[in-house]
Design a protein around this motif. Structure first.
Motif, PDB file in Angstrom:
ATOM      1  N   VAL A 205      43.629  24.108  19.349  1.00  0.00           N
ATOM      2  CA  VAL A 205      45.019  24.135  18.892  1.00  0.00           C
ATOM      3  C   VAL A 205      45.321  23.006  17.909  1.00  0.00           C
ATOM      4  CG1 VAL A 205      45.896  25.386  20.882  1.00  0.00           C
ATOM      5  CG2 VAL A 205      45.732  22.906  21.004  1.00  0.00           C
ATOM      6  N   ALA A 206      44.262  22.357  17.407  1.00  0.00           N
ATOM      7  CA  ALA A 206      44.382  21.366  16.328  1.00  0.00           C
ATOM      8  C   ALA A 206      45.299  20.199  16.686  1.00  0.00           C
ATOM      9  CB  ALA A 206      44.852  22.047  15.043  1.00  0.00           C
ATOM     10  N   VAL A 207      45.085  19.629  17.882  1.00  0.00           N
ATOM     11  CA  VAL A 207      45.890  18.486  18.305  1.00  0.00           C
ATOM     12  C   VAL A 207      44.967  17.367  18.772  1.00  0.00           C
ATOM     13  CG1 VAL A 207      47.777  20.004  19.002  1.00  0.00           C
ATOM     14  CG2 VAL A 207      46.110  19.252  20.714  1.00  0.00           C
ATOM     15  N   ASP A 208      45.552  16.224  19.079  1.00  0.00           N
ATOM     16  CA  ASP A 208      44.786  15.095  19.587  1.00  0.00           C
ATOM     17  C   ASP A 208      44.482  15.313  21.074  1.00  0.00           C
ATOM     18  OD1 ASP A 208      44.528  12.241  20.869  1.00  0.00           O
ATOM     19  OD2 ASP A 208      44.273  11.953  18.705  1.00  0.00           O
ATOM     20  N   PRO A 209      43.245  15.035  21.514  1.00  0.00           N
ATOM     21  CA  PRO A 209      42.908  15.234  22.933  1.00  0.00           C
ATOM     22  C   PRO A 209      43.804  14.468  23.891  1.00  0.00           C
ATOM     23  CG  PRO A 209      40.912  14.953  21.639  1.00  0.00           C
ATOM     24  CD  PRO A 209      42.062  14.657  20.719  1.00  0.00           C
ATOM     25  N   SER A 210      44.377  13.354  23.446  1.00  0.00           N
ATOM     26  CA  SER A 210      45.237  12.563  24.338  1.00  0.00           C
ATOM     27  C   SER A 210      46.512  13.316  24.701  1.00  0.00           C
ATOM     28  CB  SER A 210      45.596  11.227  23.684  1.00  0.00           C
ATOM     29  OG  SER A 210      46.450  11.429  22.560  1.00  0.00           O
ATOM     30  N   GLU A 211      46.853  14.361  23.942  1.00  0.00           N
ATOM     31  CA  GLU A 211      48.064  15.128  24.220  1.00  0.00           C
ATOM     32  C   GLU A 211      47.807  16.354  25.092  1.00  0.00           C
ATOM     33  OE1 GLU A 211      50.718  14.034  20.299  1.00  0.00           O
ATOM     34  OE2 GLU A 211      49.509  15.855  20.227  1.00  0.00           O
ATOM     35  N   ILE A 212      46.553  16.542  25.498  1.00  0.00           N
ATOM     36  CA  ILE A 212      46.183  17.684  26.338  1.00  0.00           C
ATOM     37  C   ILE A 212      46.295  17.305  27.813  1.00  0.00           C
ATOM     38  CG2 ILE A 212      44.241  19.139  27.078  1.00  0.00           C
ATOM     39  CD1 ILE A 212      45.382  20.039  24.431  1.00  0.00           C
ATOM     40  N   SER A 213      46.890  18.212  28.586  1.00  0.00           N
ATOM     41  CA  SER A 213      46.920  18.085  30.043  1.00  0.00           C
ATOM     42  C   SER A 213      46.121  19.240  30.633  1.00  0.00           C
ATOM     43  CB  SER A 213      48.360  18.151  30.572  1.00  0.00           C
ATOM     44  OG  SER A 213      49.177  17.161  29.992  1.00  0.00           O
ATOM     45  N   LEU A 214      45.171  18.921  31.489  1.00  0.00           N
ATOM     46  CA  LEU A 214      44.412  19.961  32.176  1.00  0.00           C
ATOM     47  C   LEU A 214      45.251  20.481  33.340  1.00  0.00           C
ATOM     48  CD1 LEU A 214      40.866  18.330  32.196  1.00  0.00           C
ATOM     49  CD2 LEU A 214      41.821  19.939  30.537  1.00  0.00           C
ATOM     50  N   VAL A 215      45.512  21.781  33.338  1.00  0.00           N
ATOM     51  CA  VAL A 215      46.354  22.384  34.368  1.00  0.00           C
ATOM     52  C   VAL A 215      45.654  23.634  34.890  1.00  0.00           C
ATOM     53  CG1 VAL A 215      48.456  21.468  33.309  1.00  0.00           C
ATOM     54  CG2 VAL A 215      47.684  23.767  32.709  1.00  0.00           C
ATOM     55  N   PRO A 216      45.958  24.065  36.113  1.00  0.00           N
ATOM     56  CA  PRO A 216      45.192  25.159  36.723  1.00  0.00           C
ATOM     57  C   PRO A 216      45.556  26.550  36.249  1.00  0.00           C
ATOM     58  CG  PRO A 216      46.837  24.349  38.257  1.00  0.00           C
ATOM     59  CD  PRO A 216      46.865  23.429  37.080  1.00  0.00           C
ATOM     60  N   ASN A 217      46.679  26.702  35.555  1.00  0.00           N
ATOM     61  CA  ASN A 217      47.102  28.039  35.138  1.00  0.00           C
ATOM     62  C   ASN A 217      48.236  27.934  34.128  1.00  0.00           C
ATOM     63  OD1 ASN A 217      49.479  27.585  36.836  1.00  0.00           O
ATOM     64  ND2 ASN A 217      48.134  28.094  38.554  1.00  0.00           N
ATOM     65  N   THR A 218      48.580  29.063  33.546  1.00  0.00           N
ATOM     66  CA  THR A 218      49.665  29.095  32.563  1.00  0.00           C
ATOM     67  C   THR A 218      50.991  28.694  33.195  1.00  0.00           C
ATOM     68  OG1 THR A 218      48.523  30.944  31.502  1.00  0.00           O
ATOM     69  CG2 THR A 218      50.778  30.537  30.815  1.00  0.00           C
ATOM     70  N   THR A 219      51.244  29.162  34.400  1.00  0.00           N
ATOM     71  CA  THR A 219      52.526  28.891  35.050  1.00  0.00           C
ATOM     72  C   THR A 219      52.809  27.401  35.147  1.00  0.00           C
ATOM     73  OG1 THR A 219      52.443  30.952  36.317  1.00  0.00           O
ATOM     74  CG2 THR A 219      53.833  29.194  37.198  1.00  0.00           C
ATOM     75  N   TYR A 220      51.787  26.631  35.520  1.00  0.00           N
ATOM     76  CA  TYR A 220      51.996  25.180  35.624  1.00  0.00           C
ATOM     77  C   TYR A 220      52.409  24.615  34.268  1.00  0.00           C
ATOM     78  CZ  TYR A 220      51.259  20.347  37.096  1.00  0.00           C
ATOM     79  OH  TYR A 220      51.450  19.020  37.403  1.00  0.00           O
ATOM     80  N   GLY A 221      51.751  25.074  33.208  1.00  0.00           N
ATOM     81  CA  GLY A 221      52.096  24.590  31.880  1.00  0.00           C
ATOM     82  C   GLY A 221      53.492  24.998  31.456  1.00  0.00           C
ATOM     83  N   ILE A 222      53.895  26.230  31.789  1.00  0.00           N
ATOM     84  CA  ILE A 222      55.248  26.671  31.470  1.00  0.00           C
ATOM     85  C   ILE A 222      56.266  25.770  32.154  1.00  0.00           C
ATOM     86  CG2 ILE A 222      56.934  28.528  31.781  1.00  0.00           C
ATOM     87  CD1 ILE A 222      54.949  29.103  29.567  1.00  0.00           C
ATOM     88  N   HIS A 223      55.942  25.298  33.349  1.00  0.00           N
ATOM     89  CA  HIS A 223      56.869  24.422  34.065  1.00  0.00           C
ATOM     90  C   HIS A 223      57.050  23.089  33.358  1.00  0.00           C
ATOM     91  CE1 HIS A 223      58.407  26.330  37.719  1.00  0.00           C
ATOM     92  NE2 HIS A 223      57.327  27.076  37.653  1.00  0.00           N
ATOM     93  N   LEU A 224      56.097  22.670  32.538  1.00  0.00           N
ATOM     94  CA  LEU A 224      56.333  21.484  31.714  1.00  0.00           C
ATOM     95  C   LEU A 224      57.420  21.784  30.685  1.00  0.00           C
ATOM     96  CD1 LEU A 224      52.688  20.199  31.136  1.00  0.00           C
ATOM     97  CD2 LEU A 224      54.346  19.451  32.844  1.00  0.00           C
ATOM     98  N   GLY A 225      57.392  22.989  30.124  1.00  0.00           N
ATOM     99  CA  GLY A 225      58.468  23.388  29.228  1.00  0.00           C
ATOM    100  C   GLY A 225      59.802  23.463  29.946  1.00  0.00           C
ATOM    101  N   VAL A 226      59.792  23.982  31.159  1.00  0.00           N
ATOM    102  CA  VAL A 226      61.010  24.030  31.959  1.00  0.00           C
ATOM    103  C   VAL A 226      61.552  22.619  32.174  1.00  0.00           C
ATOM    104  CG1 VAL A 226      61.944  24.573  34.246  1.00  0.00           C
ATOM    105  CG2 VAL A 226      60.414  26.195  33.095  1.00  0.00           C
ATOM    106  N   GLY A 227      60.655  21.692  32.465  1.00  0.00           N
ATOM    107  CA  GLY A 227      61.083  20.315  32.673  1.00  0.00           C
ATOM    108  C   GLY A 227      61.684  19.701  31.421  1.00  0.00           C
ATOM    109  N   LEU A 228      61.117  20.036  30.262  1.00  0.00           N
ATOM    110  CA  LEU A 228      61.650  19.519  29.002  1.00  0.00           C
ATOM    111  C   LEU A 228      63.051  20.051  28.752  1.00  0.00           C
ATOM    112  CD1 LEU A 228      61.245  17.953  26.365  1.00  0.00           C
ATOM    113  CD2 LEU A 228      60.132  19.991  25.417  1.00  0.00           C
ATOM    114  N   VAL A 229      63.258  21.348  28.972  1.00  0.00           N
ATOM    115  CA  VAL A 229      64.578  21.945  28.767  1.00  0.00           C
ATOM    116  C   VAL A 229      65.575  21.401  29.787  1.00  0.00           C
ATOM    117  CG1 VAL A 229      65.875  24.104  28.767  1.00  0.00           C
ATOM    118  CG2 VAL A 229      63.597  24.018  27.744  1.00  0.00           C
TER     119      VAL A 229
END
Length: 384
Positions: A71-95
């Motif tokens: 996705v053409a980003v810096d590795p320091s900005e990547i979070s390893l997560v177990p599934n899409t849902t967990y990652g979507i919840h980061l977006g939920v937290g931001l909103v």
């Protein structure tokens, strides 16, 4: 004809399979290198003794670097997560860090990118579902919504799970920038088949599991949150490994909740190291092939089915003719999709039915000859 890189990868990484797997949109097949790495780590673990925390950390770092390359980003900005849902919840937290407002999603989205947003309705948010247009996301309506006052976020899938339709992320991202709307993208049906530049597309949070087109273990995936948003999100899980000094395995330093200054702050404590090692190996393999070559190969496979469908009045390809607007999924509307699926299954060909459509999702291990065999079987099924 496949590119030399696709053919070489298939020859090196895949042998003969008893079942022709055309269901990568559900899960992908491991390359040999991934199987070998998983087996080796399991064998090392079972020999006893210590594998070593440094070795395990290197596996996770390798996975972050591999994910970042997609996705053409810096590795320091990547979070390893177990599934899409967990990652979507980061977006939920931001909103949720801002005032209540409207969250816009398209009708037909996979539930993983709708239900987490609906949970915010109890906090005063409204989830607005934009109706489909001709069975596909209405991108013009989504763009207009992103410009409206009071709309806090637009959440979309880069590629739709049922139709394989690829939305124009750049246009949606531009509308979100202009409207001050947060842009959250579910990329699970896209990554591994095409290029995404997350920052250039205006994405604010990207989430994906890796078990599908990334040919990786279940339980692996990643999220991208740019540094500009990092401090605004409360981690959904408070992990002892997400804080300064956590990896020292000690209580002597006390219990300060000082989050790490990179993407690890969002990771949910102990991770499935073997899953992320597998993810790293599989992504590295796809990057060696080249995502443009993967895309072109899939288009060639799709063309075999599209040509067959064009000669059948009772069969219709879902989506648009422009290959740039299609991911790796090709979906067909036909009289009896479940019957067709069972007929293919009887001939050792695996596909899926989603929302009443026969979904075909081949990957790099599939040849054009195998697609010809598939349409022959489909032809027999439709004639019944």
């Amino acid at each position: 004809m496949p590119s030399d890189s696709v053919a070489a990868f298939r020859a090196a990484e895949y042998g003969e399979h008893p079942v022709l797997h055309l269901d990568s949109a559900s899960y992908g097949l491991f390359p040999r290198r991934t199987v070998a790495a998983l087996h080796d780590l399991a064998e090392r673990r079972n020999r006893g003794g210590s594998i070593g925390d440094v070795d395990l950390d290197r596996c996770l770092d390798r996975a972050r670097r591999a994910a970042a390359s997609l996705v053409a980003v810096d590795p320091s900005e990547i979070s390893l997560v177990p599934n899409t849902t967990y990652g979507i919840h980061l977006g939920v937290g931001l909103v949720a860090a801002g005032p209540p407002g409207v969250i816009v999603v398209s009708e037909g989205e996979f539930p993983a990118n709708v239900l987490p947003w609906m949970a915010l309705e109890s906090r005063g948010f409204e989830v607005r579902i934009v109706p489909l247009r001709d069975g596909l996301p209405d991108e013009e309506a989504l763009r207009r919504a992103a410009l409206e006052s009071g709309v806090r976020a637009l959440a979309v899938s880069a590629v739709q799970f049922n139709s394989g339709y690829r939305v124009e992320l750049g246009a949606l991202g531009e509308a979100c920038r202009r409207g001050g709307t947060l842009f959250v993208v579910d990329a699970i049906q896209a990554l591994g088949t095409l290029r995404l530049d997350a920052e250039a597309l205006g994405i604010d949070v990207l989430a994906t599991g890796a078990q599908k087109w990334l040919l990786s273990p279940w339980g692996s995936g990643f999220a991208w949150v740019p540094a500009r948003h990092r401090e605004r999100i409360v981690p959904p899980v408070v992990s002892w490994l997400a804080v300064e000094g956590g990896s020292a395995f000690s209580a002597a330093a006390g219990y300060a909740l000082d989050y790490l200054g990179d993407g690890r702050r969002f990771e949910p404590a102990t991770l499935g190291t073997q899953d992320y090692l597998g993810m790293a190996l599989s992504i590295e393999g796809l990057m060696e092939v080249g995502l443009d070559s993967v895309r072109d190969h899939l288009r060639g496979l799709h063309a075999v089915v599209q040509e067959w469908a064009a000669g059948r009045d009772e069969v219709r390809v879902i989506g648009v003719a422009d290959p740039e607007r299609r991911g790796g999924i090709l979906s067909l509307a036909l009289p009896d999709p479940e019957g067709a699926r069972l007929a293919l299954e009887a001939r050792d060909i695996a596909v899926a039915v989603r929302d009443g459509l026969l979904r075909i999702s081949p990957h790099v291990h599939v040849t054009e000859e195998e697609m010809v065999r598939t349409v022959e079987a489909l032809d027999d099924a439709v004639r019944r």
